[in-house]
Design a protein around this motif. Structure first.
Motif, PDB file in Angstrom:
ATOM      1  N   LYS A 115      77.103 -13.155  25.474  1.00 11.96           N
ATOM      2  CA  LYS A 115      78.216 -12.266  25.116  1.00 11.96           C
ATOM      3  C   LYS A 115      79.560 -12.940  25.386  1.00 11.96           C
ATOM      4  O   LYS A 115      80.486 -12.874  24.559  1.00 11.96           O
ATOM      5  N   LYS A 116      79.673 -13.613  26.537  1.00 13.69           N
ATOM      6  CA  LYS A 116      80.926 -14.279  26.908  1.00 13.69           C
ATOM      7  C   LYS A 116      81.224 -15.452  25.980  1.00 13.69           C
ATOM      8  O   LYS A 116      82.372 -15.644  25.548  1.00 13.69           O
ATOM      9  N   ILE A 117      80.205 -16.246  25.675  1.00 13.54           N
ATOM     10  CA  ILE A 117      80.379 -17.401  24.794  1.00 13.54           C
ATOM     11  C   ILE A 117      80.859 -16.967  23.417  1.00 13.54           C
ATOM     12  O   ILE A 117      81.810 -17.543  22.852  1.00 13.54           O
ATOM     13  N   LYS A 118      80.236 -15.940  22.862  1.00  9.48           N
ATOM     14  CA  LYS A 118      80.639 -15.439  21.538  1.00  9.48           C
ATOM     15  C   LYS A 118      82.067 -14.905  21.567  1.00  9.48           C
ATOM     16  O   LYS A 118      82.840 -15.114  20.622  1.00  9.48           O
ATOM     17  N   LEU A 147      67.076 -20.204  27.653  1.00 12.18           N
ATOM     18  CA  LEU A 147      65.761 -20.113  27.020  1.00 12.18           C
ATOM     19  C   LEU A 147      64.609 -20.178  28.019  1.00 12.18           C
ATOM     20  O   LEU A 147      63.467 -19.868  27.672  1.00 12.18           O
ATOM     21  N   LEU A 148      64.915 -20.572  29.260  1.00 11.09           N
ATOM     22  CA  LEU A 148      63.854 -20.616  30.270  1.00 11.09           C
ATOM     23  C   LEU A 148      63.359 -19.222  30.615  1.00 11.09           C
ATOM     24  O   LEU A 148      62.281 -19.050  31.188  1.00 11.09           O
ATOM     25  N   PRO A 170      71.586 -14.791  31.048  1.00 15.56           N
ATOM     26  CA  PRO A 170      71.625 -15.066  29.601  1.00 15.56           C
ATOM     27  C   PRO A 170      72.343 -14.006  28.771  1.00 15.56           C
ATOM     28  O   PRO A 170      73.132 -14.348  27.881  1.00 15.56           O
ATOM     29  N   LYS A 171      72.108 -12.740  29.054  1.00 13.82           N
ATOM     30  CA  LYS A 171      72.721 -11.677  28.261  1.00 13.82           C
ATOM     31  C   LYS A 171      74.242 -11.702  28.385  1.00 13.82           C
ATOM     32  O   LYS A 171      74.973 -11.662  27.380  1.00 13.82           O
ATOM     33  N   ALA A 200      72.465 -25.435  22.724  1.00  7.46           N
ATOM     34  CA  ALA A 200      72.158 -24.019  22.957  1.00  7.46           C
ATOM     35  C   ALA A 200      73.276 -23.134  22.407  1.00  7.46           C
ATOM     36  O   ALA A 200      73.017 -22.114  21.756  1.00  7.46           O
ATOM     37  N   ILE A 201      74.520 -23.537  22.638  1.00  5.34           N
ATOM     38  CA  ILE A 201      75.667 -22.768  22.126  1.00  5.34           C
ATOM     39  C   ILE A 201      75.729 -22.846  20.611  1.00  5.34           C
ATOM     40  O   ILE A 201      76.004 -21.852  19.929  1.00  5.34           O
ATOM     41  N   TYR A 202      75.461 -24.032  20.065  1.00  8.06           N
ATOM     42  CA  TYR A 202      75.429 -24.212  18.609  1.00  8.06           C
ATOM     43  C   TYR A 202      74.433 -23.246  17.967  1.00  8.06           C
ATOM     44  O   TYR A 202      74.739 -22.591  16.963  1.00  8.06           O
ATOM     45  N   ASN A 203      73.258 -23.118  18.556  1.00  8.19           N
ATOM     46  CA  ASN A 203      72.234 -22.230  18.011  1.00  8.19           C
ATOM     47  C   ASN A 203      72.622 -20.759  18.155  1.00  8.19           C
ATOM     48  O   ASN A 203      72.325 -19.935  17.278  1.00  8.19           O
TER      49      ASN A 203
END
Length: 378
Positions: A362-365, A191-192, A357-358, A53-56
């Motif tokens: 944002k945090k992951i990026k 994605l859920l 998710p939002k 999920a992070i890769y995508n």
């Protein structure tokens, strides 16, 4: 040989120190790349779960166009990775260590480091783990090997994602050296919240020859780390076929297990978990963390725990069965199962309340671009 190393205190000690010395020496000759991210899922066994999920998320963002993304996978996944256009290296091979040293960012849902708790200067270790545990995990596990017990105690994640308040209380003891706990839910579950295309569902039904007029059950048991007859732990073939007579039956096994498909039911362990969650109307599990993820869909979940007493003695649980937000059946009763299929899960917010998710994206990026890490270091 791997088993001997994992289960021997002496051999584990030698293995850890050999890998540590080897990689430290190797790091003197390999320059770290600040725009390189290395991924691994279930210690190289899959290309899946939150790391995927992070890769995508990263791959589809133009601001990361200059980044290199590399997966560490088992040889059996090479063909699949090539078809997906994924750059990869063999998990556990020499290049495994080269890429870990070279990359500034590691993304994993288990151990990316072969249970050797090492990190290099400026490495950012982002771990999502792979679920909310009811069963005991970590250094308190009764049947855990010395190598893995040592890893739990000493591994140092820079970031660890959490699903809910319950995760906070558990993982601070399981991974005591973690620097930052992120209350953003598991990335695999983002994605859920999105709708799956009807064409994807149609394609899935055709692939497995499922009956559109039947409801679909997803059976997803966990792994046993003790010896027990299959029929005493898992649903027997006869019990599975009884379910399959009335429902489409899909089986997703633990990555340490395998189930053979039959004419009546299908092993879908290689399929995207989000597709399975959207297609399934009900879930049957036992002690797996997957139950909490499925609860996000607000569809019925049942735990069939035929070996409950044995599992409790050999593995144990973090909390009493009475606090589970799902019904627990300790023997197979088809009528009782069908009755529970009409009841949605209740009081699960404590387990899955952080899903955002939002905020999560944002945090992951921010972390994988170096922004969050710089701010936290100042």
């Amino acid at each position: 040989m791997k088993s001997k190393i994992k289960n021997s205190v002496f051999l584990s000690f030698i293995y850890i120190h050999l890998i540590t010395v080897f990689t430290k020496l190797m790091s003197l000759f390999v320059k770290q790349d600040g725009k390189l991210i290395v991924f691994a899922s279930f210690s190289g066994r899959q290309i899946s779960d939150s790391p995927l999920a992070i890769y995508n998320i990263i791959r589809n963002d133009p601001s990361f166009k200059d980044y290199r993304l590399v997966w560490l996978i088992s040889r059996s996944l090479n063909k699949n990775a090539d078809q997906l256009g994924i750059v990869h290296a063999r998990f556990g091979g020499l290049k495994h260590w080269y890429w870990l040293i070279k990359a500034k960012y590691w993304v994993s849902n288990s151990s990316i480091d072969r249970f050797v708790p090492i990190k290099f200067k400026n490495t950012v270790y982002f771990n999502t783990w792979h679920g909310t545990p009811w069963k005991i995990i970590g250094p308190e596990e009764k049947n855990i090997s010395p190598l893995v017990r040592n890893w739990y105690k000493k591994v140092c994640f820079d970031y660890l994602t959490l699903n809910g308040e319950y995760d906070c209380s558990v993982f601070k003891n399981v991974f005591p050296n973690t620097k930052d706990y992120l209350k953003i839910g598991l990335p695999r579950n983002y994605l859920l919240k999105k709708t799956v295309k009807s064409t994807e569902i149609k394609s899935f039904f055709e692939k497995y020859n499922l009956d559109n007029n039947k409801k679909t059950v997803l059976y997803a048991p966990t792994f046993r780390d003790y010896s027990v007859a299959n029929d005493l732990a898992y649903l027997s073939k006869k019990e599975l076929e009884l379910i399959a007579d009335k429902y489409n039956l899909l089986i997703r096994s633990h990555y340490n297990d395998s189930f053979k498909s039959s004419k009546k039911f299908h092993n879908v362990s290689a399929e995207n978990i989000n597709i399975l969650f959207h297609i399934a109307d009900f879930m049957i599990s036992d002690y797996s963390s997957i139950m909490f993820d499925f609860a996000i869909t607000n569809k019925p979940v049942i735990s069939i725990a035929k070996d409950f007493d044995l599992y409790s003695r050999n593995r144990g649980f973090f909390f009493d069965e009475k606090k589970m937000p799902f019904p627990i059946l300790k023997k197979f009763e088809f009528n009782a199962i069908q009755k529970q299929f009409s009841i949605a899960p209740k009081n699960v917010e404590n387990f899955i309340g952080f899903l955002n998710p939002k905020l999560g994206v944002k945090k992951i990026k921010s972390i994988l671009s170096g922004k969050s890490f710089k701010k936290r270091s100042n």
